[in-house]
Design a protein around this motif. Sequence first.
Motif, mmCIF file in Angstrom:
data_model
loop_
_atom_site.group_PDB
_atom_site.id
_atom_site.type_symbol
_atom_site.label_atom_id
_atom_site.label_comp_id
_atom_site.label_asym_id
_atom_site.label_seq_id
_atom_site.Cartn_x
_atom_site.Cartn_y
_atom_site.Cartn_z
ATOM 1 N N GLU A 31 0.833 -1.209 0.000
ATOM 2 C CA GLU A 31 0.000 0.000 0.000
ATOM 3 C C GLU A 31 0.867 1.257 0.000
ATOM 4 O O GLU A 31 0.544 2.238 -0.671
ATOM 5 C CB GLU A 31 -0.967 -0.007 1.177
ATOM 6 N N THR A 32 1.967 1.230 0.737
ATOM 7 C CA THR A 32 2.902 2.358 0.735
ATOM 8 C C THR A 32 3.527 2.507 -0.644
ATOM 9 O O THR A 32 3.659 3.625 -1.146
ATOM 10 C CB THR A 32 4.001 2.139 1.800
ATOM 11 N N ALA A 33 3.898 1.385 -1.254
ATOM 12 C CA ALA A 33 4.481 1.429 -2.599
ATOM 13 C C ALA A 33 3.471 1.987 -3.604
ATOM 14 O O ALA A 33 3.828 2.789 -4.471
ATOM 15 C CB ALA A 33 4.939 0.034 -3.025
ATOM 16 N N ALA A 34 2.226 1.600 -3.472
ATOM 17 C CA ALA A 34 1.191 2.092 -4.389
ATOM 18 C C ALA A 34 1.038 3.607 -4.270
ATOM 19 O O ALA A 34 0.754 4.287 -5.261
ATOM 20 C CB ALA A 34 -0.135 1.389 -4.122
ATOM 21 N N LYS A 35 1.262 4.149 -3.080
ATOM 22 C CA LYS A 35 1.166 5.596 -2.893
ATOM 23 C C LYS A 35 2.249 6.343 -3.666
ATOM 24 O O LYS A 35 2.064 7.502 -4.026
ATOM 25 C CB LYS A 35 1.242 5.954 -1.409
ATOM 26 N N LEU A 36 3.382 5.689 -3.920
ATOM 27 C CA LEU A 36 4.411 6.316 -4.754
ATOM 28 C C LEU A 36 4.000 6.359 -6.216
ATOM 29 O O LEU A 36 4.416 7.242 -6.958
ATOM 30 C CB LEU A 36 5.733 5.536 -4.659
ATOM 31 N N LEU A 37 3.211 5.379 -6.607
ATOM 32 C CA LEU A 37 2.850 5.247 -8.018
ATOM 33 C C LEU A 37 1.546 5.951 -8.385
ATOM 34 O O LEU A 37 1.390 6.406 -9.508
ATOM 35 C CB LEU A 37 2.751 3.757 -8.378
ATOM 36 N N ILE A 38 0.618 6.018 -7.449
ATOM 37 C CA ILE A 38 -0.704 6.618 -7.708
ATOM 38 C C ILE A 38 -0.775 7.969 -7.004
ATOM 39 O O ILE A 38 -0.565 8.057 -5.795
ATOM 40 C CB ILE A 38 -1.832 5.703 -7.172
ATOM 41 N N GLY A 49 0.566 15.271 -14.382
ATOM 42 C CA GLY A 49 -0.815 15.233 -13.913
ATOM 43 C C GLY A 49 -1.014 14.028 -13.015
ATOM 44 O O GLY A 49 -0.337 13.886 -12.012
ATOM 45 N N GLU A 50 -1.938 13.153 -13.417
ATOM 46 C CA GLU A 50 -2.182 11.945 -12.639
ATOM 47 C C GLU A 50 -1.501 10.727 -13.257
ATOM 48 O O GLU A 50 -1.771 9.600 -12.870
ATOM 49 C CB GLU A 50 -3.683 11.710 -12.491
ATOM 50 N N SER A 51 -0.644 10.966 -14.240
ATOM 51 C CA SER A 51 0.024 9.856 -14.904
ATOM 52 C C SER A 51 1.432 9.657 -14.377
ATOM 53 O O SER A 51 2.111 10.606 -14.012
ATOM 54 C CB SER A 51 0.098 10.131 -16.408
ATOM 55 N N TYR A 52 1.869 8.437 -14.390
ATOM 56 C CA TYR A 52 3.231 8.037 -14.051
ATOM 57 C C TYR A 52 3.582 8.357 -12.600
ATOM 58 O O TYR A 52 2.773 8.858 -11.834
ATOM 59 C CB TYR A 52 4.252 8.649 -15.014
ATOM 60 N N TRP A 53 4.782 8.052 -12.249
ATOM 61 C CA TRP A 53 5.313 8.296 -10.908
ATOM 62 C C TRP A 53 6.485 9.239 -11.057
ATOM 63 O O TRP A 53 7.059 9.364 -12.132
ATOM 64 C CB TRP A 53 5.735 6.985 -10.249
ATOM 65 N N ASP A 54 6.867 9.882 -10.011
ATOM 66 C CA ASP A 54 7.944 10.867 -10.096
ATOM 67 C C ASP A 54 9.283 10.189 -9.840
ATOM 68 O O ASP A 54 9.630 9.880 -8.710
ATOM 69 C CB ASP A 54 7.710 12.008 -9.100
ATOM 70 N N VAL A 55 10.021 9.951 -10.923
ATOM 71 C CA VAL A 55 11.320 9.283 -10.856
ATOM 72 C C VAL A 55 12.417 10.266 -10.449
ATOM 73 O O VAL A 55 13.503 9.860 -10.077
ATOM 74 C CB VAL A 55 11.653 8.649 -12.224
ATOM 75 N N LEU A 56 12.141 11.540 -10.498
ATOM 76 C CA LEU A 56 13.188 12.541 -10.326
ATOM 77 C C LEU A 56 13.318 13.078 -8.904
ATOM 78 O O LEU A 56 14.115 13.982 -8.667
ATOM 79 C CB LEU A 56 12.955 13.689 -11.313
ATOM 80 N N LYS A 57 12.536 12.537 -7.965
ATOM 81 C CA LYS A 57 12.696 12.962 -6.577
ATOM 82 C C LYS A 57 12.171 11.890 -5.636
ATOM 83 O O LYS A 57 11.419 11.002 -6.039
ATOM 84 C CB LYS A 57 11.999 14.296 -6.321
ATOM 85 N N GLY A 58 12.603 11.980 -4.401
ATOM 86 C CA GLY A 58 12.123 11.088 -3.356
ATOM 87 C C GLY A 58 12.559 9.645 -3.521
ATOM 88 O O GLY A 58 13.593 9.351 -4.130
ATOM 89 N N PRO A 59 11.757 8.732 -2.986
ATOM 90 C CA PRO A 59 12.120 7.313 -3.007
ATOM 91 C C PRO A 59 12.285 6.732 -4.413
ATOM 92 O O PRO A 59 13.125 5.865 -4.621
ATOM 93 C CB PRO A 59 10.949 6.623 -2.285
#
Length: 153
Positions: free
Chosen positions: A29-36, A112-122
């Motif tokens: 669920e934590t991982a899903a929060k990074l993606l959604i 927007g609501e697409s993809y995950w942010d690869v350029l910061k954080g985890p």
Amino acid sequence: MTDTLYQITLLLNVLWFGSAFWFFAIKHETAAKLLIPRSARDSPIFPTMSAALPFLGGMNLALSLLAAMLLVSQDLFTAPAERGILAIAFGVAHTTQFLINVPVARRGGRIGESYWDVLKGPMLFIFVVDAFMMLLNFSVAALMLVNLYKFTR
């Protein structure tokens, strides 16, 4: 020297793939929060993604277990070619995880609501470590195969 580097690389594979198992299978669920994105977490996409991530965790567990078994069974696969092939296989696993994120990073991360942010954080951490592990495994493979070539000439 190459044997020590091979063992260190196996240990790092155990730790990295093991961490991925824990994150994607146990903390899905934590991982899903990074993606959604937060704005889409009330949609059916969030529980679907959360339920699918343990599959990714399971694949990482298999890779972690393989690396651990190789690490504790030093008398197996002692030939440089065998170890080189194993390092290539681990390198490919990291490469696929890294390369899938390259187009996302090139687009600037979340749009927007697409993809995950690869350029910061985890996700940046995951992106960078997969790149490092890809290079490390392929370097170990190259060293093993170069040593093989030297010994067979």
